[in-house]
Motif scaffolding. Structure first.
Motif, PDB file in Angstrom:
ATOM      1  N   ALA A   8       0.897  -1.192  -0.083  1.00 23.27           N
ATOM      2  CA  ALA A   8      -0.021   0.051   0.144  1.00 23.27           C
ATOM      3  C   ALA A   8       0.794   1.114   0.152  1.00 23.27           C
ATOM      4  O   ALA A   8       2.208   1.197   0.260  1.00 23.27           O
ATOM      5  N   GLU A 108       5.946  -8.572  -1.571  1.00 22.20           N
ATOM      6  CA  GLU A 108       4.806  -7.807  -0.800  1.00 22.20           C
ATOM      7  C   GLU A 108       5.095  -7.255   0.656  1.00 22.20           C
ATOM      8  O   GLU A 108       5.321  -8.161   1.324  1.00 22.20           O
ATOM      9  N   GLN A 110       3.612  -5.869   3.835  1.00 23.72           N
ATOM     10  CA  GLN A 110       2.451  -5.876   4.793  1.00 23.72           C
ATOM     11  C   GLN A 110       2.381  -4.608   5.777  1.00 23.72           C
ATOM     12  O   GLN A 110       3.442  -4.444   6.471  1.00 23.72           O
ATOM     13  N   TYR A 171      -5.899   1.150  -3.768  1.00 24.32           N
ATOM     14  CA  TYR A 171      -4.977  -0.061  -3.602  1.00 24.32           C
ATOM     15  C   TYR A 171      -5.619  -1.214  -3.217  1.00 24.32           C
ATOM     16  O   TYR A 171      -5.598  -2.410  -3.894  1.00 24.32           O
ATOM     17  N   GLU A 172      -6.727  -1.074  -2.300  1.00 24.42           N
ATOM     18  CA  GLU A 172      -7.136  -2.161  -1.611  1.00 24.42           C
ATOM     19  C   GLU A 172      -8.426  -2.963  -2.914  1.00 24.42           C
ATOM     20  O   GLU A 172      -8.239  -4.024  -3.114  1.00 24.42           O
ATOM     21  N   THR A 175      -5.475  -3.032  -6.522  1.00 28.02           N
ATOM     22  CA  THR A 175      -4.199  -3.777  -6.674  1.00 28.02           C
ATOM     23  C   THR A 175      -3.953  -4.970  -5.896  1.00 28.02           C
ATOM     24  O   THR A 175      -3.408  -5.798  -6.085  1.00 28.02           O
ATOM     25  N   LYS A 176      -4.699  -4.963  -4.816  1.00 24.92           N
ATOM     26  CA  LYS A 176      -4.783  -6.134  -3.691  1.00 24.92           C
ATOM     27  C   LYS A 176      -5.152  -7.403  -4.601  1.00 24.92           C
ATOM     28  O   LYS A 176      -4.454  -8.508  -4.311  1.00 24.92           O
ATOM     29  N   ILE A 179      -2.187  -9.620  -5.800  1.00 27.00           N
ATOM     30  CA  ILE A 179      -1.316 -10.410  -4.898  1.00 27.00           C
ATOM     31  C   ILE A 179      -2.095 -11.938  -4.940  1.00 27.00           C
ATOM     32  O   ILE A 179      -0.690 -12.865  -5.101  1.00 27.00           O
ATOM     33  N   ASN A 180      -3.107 -12.057  -5.064  1.00 22.66           N
ATOM     34  CA  ASN A 180      -3.664 -13.519  -5.163  1.00 22.66           C
ATOM     35  C   ASN A 180      -3.169 -13.917  -6.564  1.00 22.66           C
ATOM     36  O   ASN A 180      -2.816 -15.116  -6.286  1.00 22.66           O
ATOM     37  N   SER A 190       6.000 -12.467   1.267  1.00 24.28           N
ATOM     38  CA  SER A 190       5.374 -11.485   2.104  1.00 24.28           C
ATOM     39  C   SER A 190       6.333 -11.105   3.073  1.00 24.28           C
ATOM     40  O   SER A 190       7.027 -12.127   3.640  1.00 24.28           O
TER      41      SER A 190
END
Ligand code: ADP
Ligand code: ZN
Length: 210
Positions: A8, A108, A110, A171-172, A175-176, A179-180, A190
């Motif tokens: 983020a 990533e 966090q 971002y949430e 873009t999140k 990650i998946n 991570s």
């Protein structure tokens, strides 16, 4: 090595990206930096970008790709790179894969929203070398210069409370999910971004096996 770094806004992406690239001797490509350079030059495109970025919105996939494409050529493609701030949408993932194929790892970082807001509202950036400072933890005084190049330190226009909120939401939402996507490919590393710059960097390098 072909690397991506996610996080983020305020997670410490840019700071860590610089350190990783110095260590691995690969090219650091930040789409945010490319856009800010365009804004500084005062081009027509720069003016458009300035308005979008100041609000905290994403720039269009096509415009972003045009800027990025110029950097992803010859030696950089052969010797490796770390993309900082790209891709941010699934469409960008597709565009990227067309020129670079698969990447090796996606890092990533966090961090929770509270820490982000605290960090961003006190962030200062060198207008010459891009080095990132924190007014509080680095104990900056008004008018202080960059410790490495004596450039001027400034506060980014999108580091206001309002723009930070929009950046976090975007971002949430956009873009999140990426990650998946990289997680499913087994490429995600991570890292907890709550530590100091050095601590986080150590963990990243260890996970990368360097
Ligand atoms: P942060 O991750 O802290 O938001 P960056 O410097 O990476 O900071 O990006 C700043 C701004 O630049 C973003 O909020 C967005 O407006 C624009 N931007 C950068 N990269 C992209 C991208 N890949 N796609 C769309 N907009 C982008
Ligand atoms: Zn500097």
């Amino acid at each position: 090595m072909k690397l991506l770094i996610f996080g983020a806004p305020g997670a410490g992406k840019g700071t860590q990206a610089k350190l990783i690239c110095e260590k691995l001797n690969i090219e650091h490509i930040s789409t945010g930096d490319l856009m800010r350079a365009e804004v500084r030059e005062g081009t027509e495109l720069g003016k458009e970008l300035d308005a979008i970025m100041s609000r905290g919105d994403y720039v269009s996939d096509d415009t972003t790709f045009e800027l990025l494409k110029k950097k992803l050529t010859g030696k950089v493609l052969e010797e490796g790179f770390l993309l900082d701030g790209y891709p941010r949408t699934m469409e960008q993932v597709k565009m990227l894969e067309k020129i670079v194929g698969e990447v090796d790892k996606a890092i990533e970082i966090q961090i929770d929203n509270e820490a982000i807001i605290k960090r961003l509202s006190t962030r200062r950036v060198c207008d010459s070398c891009g080095k990132i400072y924190n007014a509080v933890t680095d104990g900056l005084e008004k008018g202080d210069q960059c410790k490495t190049c004596e450039g001027k330190l400034y506060q980014r226009k999108d580091d206001t409370e309002e723009a930070i909120k929009i950046r976090l939401e975007t971002y949430e939402k956009s873009t999140k999910p990426l990650i998946n996507y990289y997680e499913n490919k087994g490429q995600i590393l991570s890292v907890d971004g709550a530590g100091t710059v050095e601590e986080v960097n150590k963990i990243i390098l260890k996970k990368l096996g360097v």
